[in-house]
Design an enzyme around this catalytic site. Structure first.
Site, PDB file in Angstrom:
ATOM      1  N   HIS A   1       0.856  -1.201   0.000  1.00  0.00           N
ATOM      2  CA  HIS A   1       0.000   0.000   0.000  1.00  0.00           C
ATOM      3  C   HIS A   1       0.888   1.246   0.000  1.00  0.00           C
ATOM      4  O   HIS A   1       1.762   1.372  -0.843  1.00  0.00           O
ATOM      5  CB  HIS A   1      -0.950  -0.100   1.195  1.00  0.00           C
ATOM      6  CG  HIS A   1      -2.079   0.870   1.242  1.00  0.00           C
ATOM      7  ND1 HIS A   1      -2.457   1.680   0.206  1.00  0.00           N
ATOM      8  CD2 HIS A   1      -2.943   1.162   2.253  1.00  0.00           C
ATOM      9  CE1 HIS A   1      -3.489   2.422   0.570  1.00  0.00           C
ATOM     10  NE2 HIS A   1      -3.810   2.144   1.806  1.00  0.00           N
TER      11      HIS A   1
ATOM     12  N   HIS B   1      -1.970  -2.281  -9.657  1.00  0.00           N
ATOM     13  CA  HIS B   1      -2.989  -1.659  -8.809  1.00  0.00           C
ATOM     14  C   HIS B   1      -4.227  -2.526  -8.835  1.00  0.00           C
ATOM     15  O   HIS B   1      -4.571  -3.103  -9.852  1.00  0.00           O
ATOM     16  CB  HIS B   1      -3.343  -0.256  -9.329  1.00  0.00           C
ATOM     17  CG  HIS B   1      -4.031   0.591  -8.302  1.00  0.00           C
ATOM     18  ND1 HIS B   1      -5.374   0.525  -8.096  1.00  0.00           N
ATOM     19  CD2 HIS B   1      -3.537   1.478  -7.412  1.00  0.00           C
ATOM     20  CE1 HIS B   1      -5.696   1.362  -7.113  1.00  0.00           C
ATOM     21  NE2 HIS B   1      -4.605   1.951  -6.681  1.00  0.00           N
TER      22      HIS B   1
ATOM     23  N   ASP C   1       2.810   5.543  -6.531  1.00  0.00           N
ATOM     24  CA  ASP C   1       4.032   5.438  -5.722  1.00  0.00           C
ATOM     25  C   ASP C   1       5.300   5.352  -6.556  1.00  0.00           C
ATOM     26  O   ASP C   1       6.403   5.390  -6.015  1.00  0.00           O
ATOM     27  CB  ASP C   1       3.934   4.195  -4.821  1.00  0.00           C
ATOM     28  CG  ASP C   1       2.856   4.374  -3.771  1.00  0.00           C
ATOM     29  OD1 ASP C   1       1.995   3.495  -3.645  1.00  0.00           O
ATOM     30  OD2 ASP C   1       2.856   5.427  -3.110  1.00  0.00           O
TER      31      ASP C   1
HETATM   32  C1  SDX Z   1      -1.379   2.119  -3.326  1.00  0.00           C
HETATM   33  O1  SDX Z   1      -6.074   0.593  -3.340  1.00  0.00           O
HETATM   34  C2  SDX Z   1      -5.615   1.777  -3.568  1.00  0.00           C
HETATM   35  O2  SDX Z   1      -6.286   2.624  -4.098  1.00  0.00           O
HETATM   36  C3  SDX Z   1      -4.191   2.025  -3.068  1.00  0.00           C
HETATM   37  C4  SDX Z   1      -3.569   3.361  -3.461  1.00  0.00           C
HETATM   38  C5  SDX Z   1      -4.224   4.526  -2.740  1.00  0.00           C
HETATM   39  O3  SDX Z   1      -4.104   5.660  -3.246  1.00  0.00           O
HETATM   40  O4  SDX Z   1      -4.759   4.317  -1.632  1.00  0.00           O
HETATM   41  O5  SDX Z   1      -3.669   3.540  -4.865  1.00  0.00           O
HETATM   42  C6  SDX Z   1      -2.085   3.414  -3.065  1.00  0.00           C
HETATM   43  O6  SDX Z   1      -1.318   1.306  -2.443  1.00  0.00           O
HETATM   44  C7  SDX Z   1      -0.843   1.842  -4.705  1.00  0.00           C
HETATM   45  C8  SDX Z   1      -0.233   0.400  -4.836  1.00  0.00           C
HETATM   46  C9  SDX Z   1       1.188   0.422  -4.256  1.00  0.00           C
HETATM   47  N1  SDX Z   1       1.724  -0.933  -4.148  1.00  0.00           N
HETATM   48  C10 SDX Z   1       2.768  -1.328  -4.929  1.00  0.00           C
HETATM   49  O7  SDX Z   1       3.254  -0.656  -5.823  1.00  0.00           O
HETATM   50  C11 SDX Z   1       3.310  -2.710  -4.559  1.00  0.00           C
HETATM   51  C12 SDX Z   1       3.517  -3.546  -5.831  1.00  0.00           C
HETATM   52  N2  SDX Z   1       2.185  -3.839  -6.375  1.00  0.00           N
HETATM   53  C13 SDX Z   1       1.602  -5.097  -6.014  1.00  0.00           C
HETATM   54  O8  SDX Z   1       1.929  -5.621  -4.786  1.00  0.00           O
HETATM   55  C14 SDX Z   1       0.145  -5.228  -6.483  1.00  0.00           C
HETATM   56  O9  SDX Z   1       0.096  -4.780  -7.763  1.00  0.00           O
HETATM   57  C15 SDX Z   1      -0.946  -4.540  -5.667  1.00  0.00           C
HETATM   58  C16 SDX Z   1      -0.875  -4.912  -4.207  1.00  0.00           C
HETATM   59  C17 SDX Z   1      -0.874  -3.084  -5.813  1.00  0.00           C
HETATM   60  C18 SDX Z   1      -2.290  -5.020  -6.237  1.00  0.00           C
HETATM   61  O10 SDX Z   1      -2.363  -6.373  -6.006  1.00  0.00           O
HETATM   62  P1  SDX Z   1      -3.646  -7.248  -6.452  1.00  0.00           P
HETATM   63  O11 SDX Z   1      -4.696  -6.397  -7.043  1.00  0.00           O
HETATM   64  O12 SDX Z   1      -4.015  -8.131  -5.325  1.00  0.00           O
HETATM   65  O13 SDX Z   1      -3.060  -8.060  -7.671  1.00  0.00           O
HETATM   66  P2  SDX Z   1      -2.309  -9.431  -7.521  1.00  0.00           P
HETATM   67  O14 SDX Z   1      -1.310  -9.334  -6.414  1.00  0.00           O
HETATM   68  O15 SDX Z   1      -3.316 -10.520  -7.492  1.00  0.00           O
HETATM   69  O16 SDX Z   1      -1.485  -9.478  -8.900  1.00  0.00           O
HETATM   70  C19 SDX Z   1      -2.093  -9.938 -10.099  1.00  0.00           C
HETATM   71  C20 SDX Z   1      -0.949 -10.548 -10.916  1.00  0.00           C
HETATM   72  C21 SDX Z   1      -0.165 -11.613 -10.130  1.00  0.00           C
HETATM   73  O17 SDX Z   1       0.434 -12.479 -11.097  1.00  0.00           O
HETATM   74  P3  SDX Z   1      -0.337 -13.890 -11.464  1.00  0.00           P
HETATM   75  O18 SDX Z   1      -0.646 -14.554 -10.146  1.00  0.00           O
HETATM   76  O19 SDX Z   1      -1.563 -13.453 -12.237  1.00  0.00           O
HETATM   77  O20 SDX Z   1       0.667 -14.633 -12.309  1.00  0.00           O
HETATM   78  O21 SDX Z   1       0.027  -9.528 -11.200  1.00  0.00           O
HETATM   79  C22 SDX Z   1       1.259  -9.834 -10.561  1.00  0.00           C
HETATM   80  C23 SDX Z   1       0.944 -10.851  -9.470  1.00  0.00           C
HETATM   81  O22 SDX Z   1       2.081 -11.685  -9.219  1.00  0.00           O
HETATM   82  N3  SDX Z   1       1.747  -8.581  -9.986  1.00  0.00           N
HETATM   83  C24 SDX Z   1       3.026  -8.183 -10.022  1.00  0.00           C
HETATM   84  C25 SDX Z   1       3.029  -6.907  -9.436  1.00  0.00           C
HETATM   85  N4  SDX Z   1       1.783  -6.581  -9.060  1.00  0.00           N
HETATM   86  C26 SDX Z   1       0.991  -7.614  -9.397  1.00  0.00           C
HETATM   87  N5  SDX Z   1       4.144  -8.802 -10.499  1.00  0.00           N
HETATM   88  C27 SDX Z   1       5.293  -8.081 -10.363  1.00  0.00           C
HETATM   89  N6  SDX Z   1       5.392  -6.851  -9.827  1.00  0.00           N
HETATM   90  C28 SDX Z   1       4.266  -6.233  -9.351  1.00  0.00           C
HETATM   91  N7  SDX Z   1       4.340  -5.013  -8.814  1.00  0.00           N
END
Ligand code: SDX
Length: 433
Positions: free
Chosen positions: A268, A309, A367
């Site tokens: 997050h 996201h 971010d």
């Molecule tokens: C914020 O919710 C909000 O609005 C939050 C926010 C706000 O203003 O409040 O926007 C602020 O928190 C932004 C997000 C910041 N987080 C990051 O940058 C951390 C890296 N991102 C991930 O951890 C992830 O993308 C999330 C947590 C942001 C979202 O996760 P989801 O929606 O649960 O998606 P997921 O983890 O199920 O991923 C889907 C697929 C997976 O691969 P498969 O299982 O389909 O093979 O995408 C891959 C994940 O492995 N994946 C990534 C990735 N993010 C998702 N692979 C590599 N790098 C990444 N960053």
């Protein structure tokens, strides 16, 4: 276009009668199936992570993840970031309308004259180790505000809600800046009423008692923009935390402290600090491929921080504005060749061409660039999420107030799918294996 359905039916593959459920429509976005009566039919829905669940109604913020749109009270984020200051946007989030000149002047005076902390609150900082993470300090000090400002904590009293909301909006920047000063072992700098909200924070962060501080207007404007971009974002993890904690009637300071705790997570708000740590670990464009491989490796916990996201399936509109702000700040500071910025741009370019990221709709989020801008402004990585929390306090108090003002709101109490042991009898210790 097909007529929109107004009812949904759950039918079962046995002779159980179908269940009829109403469909509710909002101003924009997906309709929802109202499942509030489902429990009485002896069945629940299952949606860990709330991938497809609306937890509340809200009039504050709207996101269209497919189109990459973000609106506060209907106004596009691009227009607000370009034309407003942070207190103007905070007023909009809390009161639902942009303030006129007199309203903004009154609101600004109200906030600016409440930025000092109770003098004994400064002792709470001193209970922490000097190297405590600023977010740990903020969680503690914001929570302890309920031990100092308990004269207006009746959450069902609109005037009390407003007083506490104003105190939080005014004092959280002081708490954030003092968390940083405490890390440095520098004396706390008191807020100065002559400065704007952004200038005051930069003054409390960077000034010392030894000389006058003159804020850089370009950096102050960029900082206002960063705060506006981070102010609210529908029912994200930390906002949902604030609502759930607040739903029990918990006081505003405890509720916001819980939101700060949730925001700290690297999935997050902690992602901005983790993004800079990641860029510093990559170090050079030549190592990007190695880290792209790791990001795709399911056995490697490494993730591309600042990417992906839950809602946006296209570029986070805030990331685009943040990238532009990056240019402005780096040019102002003569850092247009900043290696971190160049590395980030190359990382974004590769990701937008790589099938793994494109197929999963993983784009830069808010971010990704924010850390580079703040680092260029002299803010340490450890303070990035504290600044995110400072900005999001405006959204949290607006959402917390909206929930408490809703006569229909109930304490949040999710159900579960129990997968543990069936009922069994106690085994005396001498009979156990
Ligand atoms: C914020 O919710 C909000 O609005 C939050 C926010 C706000 O203003 O409040 O926007 C602020 O928190 C932004 C997000 C910041 N987080 C990051 O940058 C951390 C890296 N991102 C991930 O951890 C992830 O993308 C999330 C947590 C942001 C979202 O996760 P989801 O929606 O649960 O998606 P997921 O983890 O199920 O991923 C889907 C697929 C997976 O691969 P498969 O299982 O389909 O093979 O995408 C891959 C994940 O492995 N994946 C990534 C990735 N993010 C998702 N692979 C590599 N790098 C990444 N960053």
């Amino acid at each position: 276009m097909a007529k929109k359905p107004t009812k949904a039916f759950i039918t079962f593959d046995n002779d159980t009668a179908p269940i009829e459920l109403p469909i509710l429509s909002g101003t924009a976005g997906n309709d929802v199936i109202d499942i509030r009566t489902l429990g009485k039919h002896g069945i629940y829905t299952y949606d860990p992570g709330f991938m497809s669940t609306a937890a509340c109604q809200s009039e504050i913020t709207f996101i269209d993840g497919e189109k990459g749109l973000l609106q506060y009270r209907g106004y596009p984020i691009e227009q607000l970031a370009e034309n407003c200051n942070f207190l103007e946007v905070s007023y909009l989030l809390m009161h639902g309308e942009l303030p006129n000149a007199m309203q903004l002047d009154d609101f600004t005076k109200t906030i600016v004259t409440r930025t000092m902390l109770h003098d004994q609150l400064s002792n709470v900082f001193r209970g922490f180790r000097r190297d405590a993470h600023p977010m740990a300090v903020m969680i503690g000090v914001v929570g302890s505000m309920s031990a100092f400002y308990f004269d207006s904590m009746d959450v069902y009293n609109p005037e009390h809600r407003m007083i506490s909301a104003y105190r939080l909006l005014a004092k959280v920047p002081t708490i954030a800046a003092w968390s940083y000063k405490y890390n440095l072992g520098h004396p706390f700098m008191y807020p100065k009423n002559k400065f704007t909200y952004a200038e005051n924070f930069m003054h409390m962060m960077f000034a010392t008692p030894c000389e006058d501080y003159v804020p850089n207007p370009v950096l102050a404007k960029a900082f206002e923009k960063i705060l506006i971009l981070h102010a609210d974002h529908e029912q994200n993890a930390s906002t949902s935390t604030v609502r759930l904690v607040g739903s029990s009637g918990a006081n505003p300071f405890a509720s916001i402290s819980a939101g700060i705790a949730s925001l700290w997570g690297p999935a997050h708000g902690g992602a901005n600090e983790a993004t800079l740590d990641m860029l510093e670990e990559i170090g050079d464009v030549s190592r990007i491929d190695e880290f792209i491989k790791r990001a795709k490796d399911k056995n490697d916990s490494f993730r591309r921080m600042g990417f992906g996201h839950r809602v946006y399936r296209s570029m986070d509109p805030r990331a685009a504005i943040m990238q532009k702000t990056c240019y402005e700040v780096l040019n102002e500071l003569g850092l247009h060749n900043d290696p971190m910025f160049k590395l980030a741009m190359q990382l974004e370019k590769i990701a937008l061409e790589d099938e793994y990221f494109v197929s999963r709709k993983l784009y830069p989020n808010v971010d990704f660039y924010s850390g580079i801008v703040m680092r260029a402004m002299g803010i340490p990585n450890s303070m990035f999420t504290a600044i995110f929390a400072l900005a999001r306090t405006a959204g949290w108090i607006a959402q917390w107030s909206e929930m408490n003002a809703d006569p229909e709101h109930k304490i949040g109490r999710p159900r579960q799918l129990y997968t543990g042991k069936d009922k069994r009898d106690f085994v005396p210790i001498d009979k156990r294996a």
